[in-house]
Design a protein around this motif. Sequence first.
Motif, short mmCIF file in Angstrom:
data_model
loop_
_atom_site.label_atom_id
_atom_site.label_comp_id
_atom_site.label_asym_id
_atom_site.label_seq_id
_atom_site.Cartn_x
_atom_site.Cartn_y
_atom_site.Cartn_z
N LEU A 3 0.84 -1.20 0.00
CA LEU A 3 0.00 0.00 0.00
C LEU A 3 0.87 1.25 0.00
CD1 LEU A 3 -3.07 0.70 0.16
CD2 LEU A 3 -2.75 0.97 2.62
N TYR A 4 1.93 1.22 0.77
CA TYR A 4 2.85 2.35 0.87
C TYR A 4 3.53 2.63 -0.47
CZ TYR A 4 6.58 5.26 2.86
OH TYR A 4 7.44 6.28 3.16
N LEU A 5 4.00 1.58 -1.14
CA LEU A 5 4.67 1.74 -2.42
C LEU A 5 3.72 2.23 -3.50
CD1 LEU A 5 6.96 -1.44 -2.47
CD2 LEU A 5 7.64 0.93 -2.09
N LEU A 6 2.49 1.70 -3.49
CA LEU A 6 1.50 2.15 -4.46
C LEU A 6 1.21 3.64 -4.30
CD1 LEU A 6 -1.09 -0.80 -4.47
CD2 LEU A 6 0.60 -0.25 -6.23
N GLY A 7 1.14 4.07 -3.05
CA GLY A 7 0.91 5.49 -2.79
C GLY A 7 2.04 6.34 -3.33
N MET A 8 3.28 5.89 -3.18
CA MET A 8 4.43 6.63 -3.69
C MET A 8 4.40 6.71 -5.21
SD MET A 8 6.28 7.81 -1.26
CE MET A 8 6.74 7.60 0.47
N PHE A 9 4.08 5.60 -5.86
CA PHE A 9 3.99 5.60 -7.32
C PHE A 9 2.87 6.52 -7.80
CE2 PHE A 9 6.23 1.38 -7.19
CZ PHE A 9 7.32 1.77 -7.95
N GLY A 10 1.76 6.52 -7.07
CA GLY A 10 0.65 7.40 -7.44
C GLY A 10 1.04 8.86 -7.35
N SER A 40 -0.27 16.12 -6.86
CA SER A 40 0.00 14.79 -6.32
C SER A 40 -0.40 14.64 -4.86
CB SER A 40 1.50 14.46 -6.46
OG SER A 40 2.29 15.42 -5.80
N LEU A 41 -0.42 15.72 -4.11
CA LEU A 41 -0.73 15.63 -2.68
C LEU A 41 -2.16 16.07 -2.35
CD1 LEU A 41 2.60 17.16 -1.27
CD2 LEU A 41 1.99 14.74 -1.41
N GLY A 42 -2.82 16.73 -3.28
CA GLY A 42 -4.12 17.34 -2.99
C GLY A 42 -5.21 16.36 -2.61
N GLY A 43 -5.34 15.27 -3.38
CA GLY A 43 -6.43 14.33 -3.11
C GLY A 43 -6.35 13.70 -1.74
N GLY A 44 -5.16 13.23 -1.37
CA GLY A 44 -4.98 12.61 -0.06
C GLY A 44 -5.15 13.60 1.09
N VAL A 53 -8.41 12.84 10.21
CA VAL A 53 -7.20 12.14 10.62
C VAL A 53 -6.30 13.10 11.40
CG1 VAL A 53 -5.14 10.94 9.77
CG2 VAL A 53 -7.34 10.59 8.65
N GLU A 54 -5.69 12.60 12.45
CA GLU A 54 -4.91 13.46 13.34
C GLU A 54 -3.81 14.21 12.59
OE1 GLU A 54 -2.32 13.16 17.50
OE2 GLU A 54 -3.46 11.44 16.76
N ASP A 55 -3.06 13.53 11.76
CA ASP A 55 -2.01 14.16 10.96
C ASP A 55 -2.22 13.80 9.50
OD1 ASP A 55 -0.49 15.41 13.03
OD2 ASP A 55 0.33 13.45 13.56
N VAL A 56 -2.23 14.81 8.62
CA VAL A 56 -2.30 14.55 7.18
C VAL A 56 -1.10 13.70 6.79
CG1 VAL A 56 -2.27 15.63 4.90
CG2 VAL A 56 -3.53 16.71 6.78
N TYR A 57 -1.32 12.78 5.87
CA TYR A 57 -0.34 11.72 5.60
C TYR A 57 1.05 12.25 5.26
CZ TYR A 57 -0.88 12.40 0.52
OH TYR A 57 -0.89 12.91 -0.74
N TRP A 58 1.15 13.33 4.50
CA TRP A 58 2.48 13.81 4.12
C TRP A 58 3.12 14.67 5.21
CZ3 TRP A 58 2.67 19.13 3.89
CH2 TRP A 58 1.49 19.80 3.59
N SER A 63 8.26 11.58 3.57
CA SER A 63 8.73 10.89 2.37
C SER A 63 7.81 11.18 1.19
CB SER A 63 8.80 9.38 2.61
OG SER A 63 9.73 9.05 3.60
N TYR A 64 6.51 11.27 1.47
CA TYR A 64 5.55 11.60 0.42
C TYR A 64 5.85 12.98 -0.16
CZ TYR A 64 2.64 7.69 2.02
OH TYR A 64 2.16 6.45 2.36
N LEU A 65 6.16 13.92 0.71
CA LEU A 65 6.46 15.29 0.29
C LEU A 65 7.70 15.32 -0.60
CD1 LEU A 65 5.38 18.18 0.76
CD2 LEU A 65 7.08 18.39 2.58
N TRP A 66 8.71 14.56 -0.21
CA TRP A 66 9.95 14.52 -0.99
C TRP A 66 9.74 13.84 -2.34
CZ3 TRP A 66 13.90 17.48 -0.49
CH2 TRP A 66 14.24 18.01 0.75
N VAL A 67 8.94 12.79 -2.36
CA VAL A 67 8.66 12.12 -3.64
C VAL A 67 7.92 13.07 -4.58
CG1 VAL A 67 7.30 10.29 -4.74
CG2 VAL A 67 8.68 9.77 -2.72
N ALA A 68 6.96 13.81 -4.04
CA ALA A 68 6.22 14.79 -4.85
C ALA A 68 7.16 15.86 -5.39
CB ALA A 68 5.11 15.42 -4.02
#
Length: 204
Positions: A3-10, A40-44, A53-58, A63-68
């Motif tokens: 799930l984590y890798l799919l999110g990064m690819f997305g 890339s980050l807007g939908g999530g 959710v207590e903390d937004v995922y990125w 790591s999500y922020l850096w990938v974006a």
Amino acid sequence: MLLYLLGMFGIAAFAVTGVISSGKKDMDLFSVVFLGMVTSLGGGTIRDTVLGVEDVYWVSDTSYLWVAFLSSLTAFFAVRYMEDRQSVFHYADSFGLALFTVVATEKVLNLGFPPTIAITMGVITGIAGGIIRDVLSHRPPLVLGREFYATPAFLGALLLVLLEKNIPSHEFNSIYAVALVFILRVFAIHKDLYYPSWLLYKKR
């Protein structure tokens, strides 16, 4: 982990579409990278905000922020060497739509929300980044066109929910759902797949 890798690819895929969509707008490096990251980050971000959710995922995992950021930066320099940007855009957008929809649906299920909420948030997450991208780059939003866009996302989210309910131990449920969304979306692009006229809203 899957799930984590799919999110990064997305995120990487949608970042590329954001950069390509700005290609004819003469934006500077900062503006293009910003558009790619927002796409890339807007939908999530919308998903996590709506669900409280207590903390937004990125924010909780940068790591999500850096990938974006790195995907947008790389695409900025690579896009000038792409001969068929439109095809790259459509494939990357279809891939991002599929990944974001399925990852979001599974994440919401894992948070304990009912299937209806999971499907709804999966579709919203899948299409929201594209809407933000298209609005900011002054393109007609793909989701508001005649061809299949939100429908493949809905069917993919629905398939994942059904698979998780009936064969929850199967490790490739998310892959099957991603494949369904991607194939339907690409088929719609290449075969001009539209809804029949009686399902279209027309002004008199």
